[in-house]
Design an enzyme around this catalytic site. Structure first.
Site, PDB file in Angstrom:
ATOM      1  N   CYS A   8       0.873  -1.174   0.000  1.00  0.00           N
ATOM      2  CA  CYS A   8       0.000   0.000   0.000  1.00  0.00           C
ATOM      3  C   CYS A   8       0.912   1.227   0.000  1.00  0.00           C
ATOM      4  O   CYS A   8       2.079   1.125  -0.361  1.00  0.00           O
ATOM      5  CB  CYS A   8      -0.984  -0.021   1.168  1.00  0.00           C
ATOM      6  SG  CYS A   8      -0.272   0.220   2.810  1.00  0.00           S
ATOM      7  N   ASN A  11       2.507   1.577   4.259  1.00  0.00           N
ATOM      8  CA  ASN A  11       2.710   0.317   4.978  1.00  0.00           C
ATOM      9  C   ASN A  11       2.337   0.428   6.453  1.00  0.00           C
ATOM     10  O   ASN A  11       2.982  -0.154   7.311  1.00  0.00           O
ATOM     11  CB  ASN A  11       4.147  -0.180   4.794  1.00  0.00           C
ATOM     12  CG  ASN A  11       4.376  -1.621   5.249  1.00  0.00           C
ATOM     13  OD1 ASN A  11       5.454  -1.954   5.726  1.00  0.00           O
ATOM     14  ND2 ASN A  11       3.399  -2.473   5.095  1.00  0.00           N
ATOM     15  N   CYS A  13      -1.431   0.808   7.189  1.00  0.00           N
ATOM     16  CA  CYS A  13      -2.872   0.511   7.301  1.00  0.00           C
ATOM     17  C   CYS A  13      -3.230  -0.761   6.537  1.00  0.00           C
ATOM     18  O   CYS A  13      -3.391  -1.822   7.132  1.00  0.00           O
ATOM     19  CB  CYS A  13      -3.725   1.672   6.792  1.00  0.00           C
ATOM     20  SG  CYS A  13      -3.570   3.190   7.731  1.00  0.00           S
ATOM     21  N   ARG A  14      -3.350  -0.638   5.232  1.00  0.00           N
ATOM     22  CA  ARG A  14      -3.878  -1.731   4.420  1.00  0.00           C
ATOM     23  C   ARG A  14      -2.922  -2.914   4.317  1.00  0.00           C
ATOM     24  O   ARG A  14      -3.329  -4.061   4.569  1.00  0.00           O
ATOM     25  CB  ARG A  14      -4.242  -1.216   3.023  1.00  0.00           C
ATOM     26  CG  ARG A  14      -5.363  -0.197   3.054  1.00  0.00           C
ATOM     27  CD  ARG A  14      -5.579   0.457   1.725  1.00  0.00           C
ATOM     28  NE  ARG A  14      -4.540   1.452   1.465  1.00  0.00           N
ATOM     29  CZ  ARG A  14      -4.477   2.192   0.365  1.00  0.00           C
ATOM     30  NH1 ARG A  14      -5.382   2.037  -0.587  1.00  0.00           N
ATOM     31  NH2 ARG A  14      -3.517   3.083   0.208  1.00  0.00           N
ATOM     32  N   SER A  15      -1.679  -2.684   3.934  1.00  0.00           N
ATOM     33  CA  SER A  15      -0.788  -3.830   3.689  1.00  0.00           C
ATOM     34  C   SER A  15      -0.402  -4.594   4.959  1.00  0.00           C
ATOM     35  O   SER A  15      -0.373  -5.826   4.922  1.00  0.00           O
ATOM     36  CB  SER A  15       0.441  -3.417   2.869  1.00  0.00           C
ATOM     37  OG  SER A  15       1.178  -2.397   3.488  1.00  0.00           O
ATOM     38  N   ASP A 123      -8.420   3.402   1.233  1.00  0.00           N
ATOM     39  CA  ASP A 123      -7.467   3.843   2.249  1.00  0.00           C
ATOM     40  C   ASP A 123      -8.247   4.437   3.421  1.00  0.00           C
ATOM     41  O   ASP A 123      -8.886   5.472   3.279  1.00  0.00           O
ATOM     42  CB  ASP A 123      -6.517   4.880   1.659  1.00  0.00           C
ATOM     43  CG  ASP A 123      -5.375   5.222   2.596  1.00  0.00           C
ATOM     44  OD1 ASP A 123      -5.411   4.823   3.788  1.00  0.00           O
ATOM     45  OD2 ASP A 123      -4.430   5.892   2.143  1.00  0.00           O
TER      46      ASP A 123
END
Length: 153
Positions: A8, A11, A13-15, A123
């Site tokens: 993401c 690095n 939140c999402r990943s 996001d």
């Protein structure tokens, strides 16, 4: 495919959430897979995931507190078999960074994992706490699809 990288922006939140969920699901199934995550940007190198991501992950039983942000590097295109990106912006950026000799397949995470709508992981960073829970649920579905696809060959 045994080595999978989630990407993401920062690095945090999402990943890392995707990494934590996929790792927990794979361990529960005794699958020999290696997961990692990285960001396209260097904003948060060395930092733990966002506190809201960590809270949701802990509440759902897949803590990600020990993970630390890092930026994607050229070696990742050789070390990983599959690099799954959160959105089309990341896909464009990795297309620019990917060396001609790269062995990794790069793809949008959700479609590769069998989710057509939405096709990008939103996001949650600038939104309310509820967005982090929604992203977690979406990434949990994606992890199930990922492991099903990997197990089916």
């Amino acid at each position: 495919m045994k080595n999978i990288l989630f990407v993401c922006s920062g690095n945090i939140c999402r990943s890392p959430t995707a990494e934590g969920i996929a790792r927990a699901r794979a361990q529960a199934l005794s699958l020999d897979l290696h997961f990692d995550s990285a960001g396209t940007e260097d904003y948060h190198i060395g930092q733990a995931p966002d506190a809201r991501s960590r809270q949701v992950a802990r509440e759902r039983g897949t803590p990600i507190d020990a993970l630390r942000a890092r930026q994607i590097c050229v070696a990742d295109f050789h070390q990983f078999d599959l690099i799954l990106v959160a959105d089309r912006g990341h896909l464009r950026e990795l297309g620019r960074l990917k060396p001609a000799t790269a062995t990794a397949q790069v793809a949008l995470q959700l479609p590769w994992c069998g989710i057509d709508t939405p096709d990008q992981v939103p996001d949650p960073y600038y939104g309310p706490m509820a967005g982090f829970a929604e992203v977690y649920d979406l990434l949990d579905r994606a992890a199930a699809g990922l492991l099903a696809r990997l197990r089916s060959g």
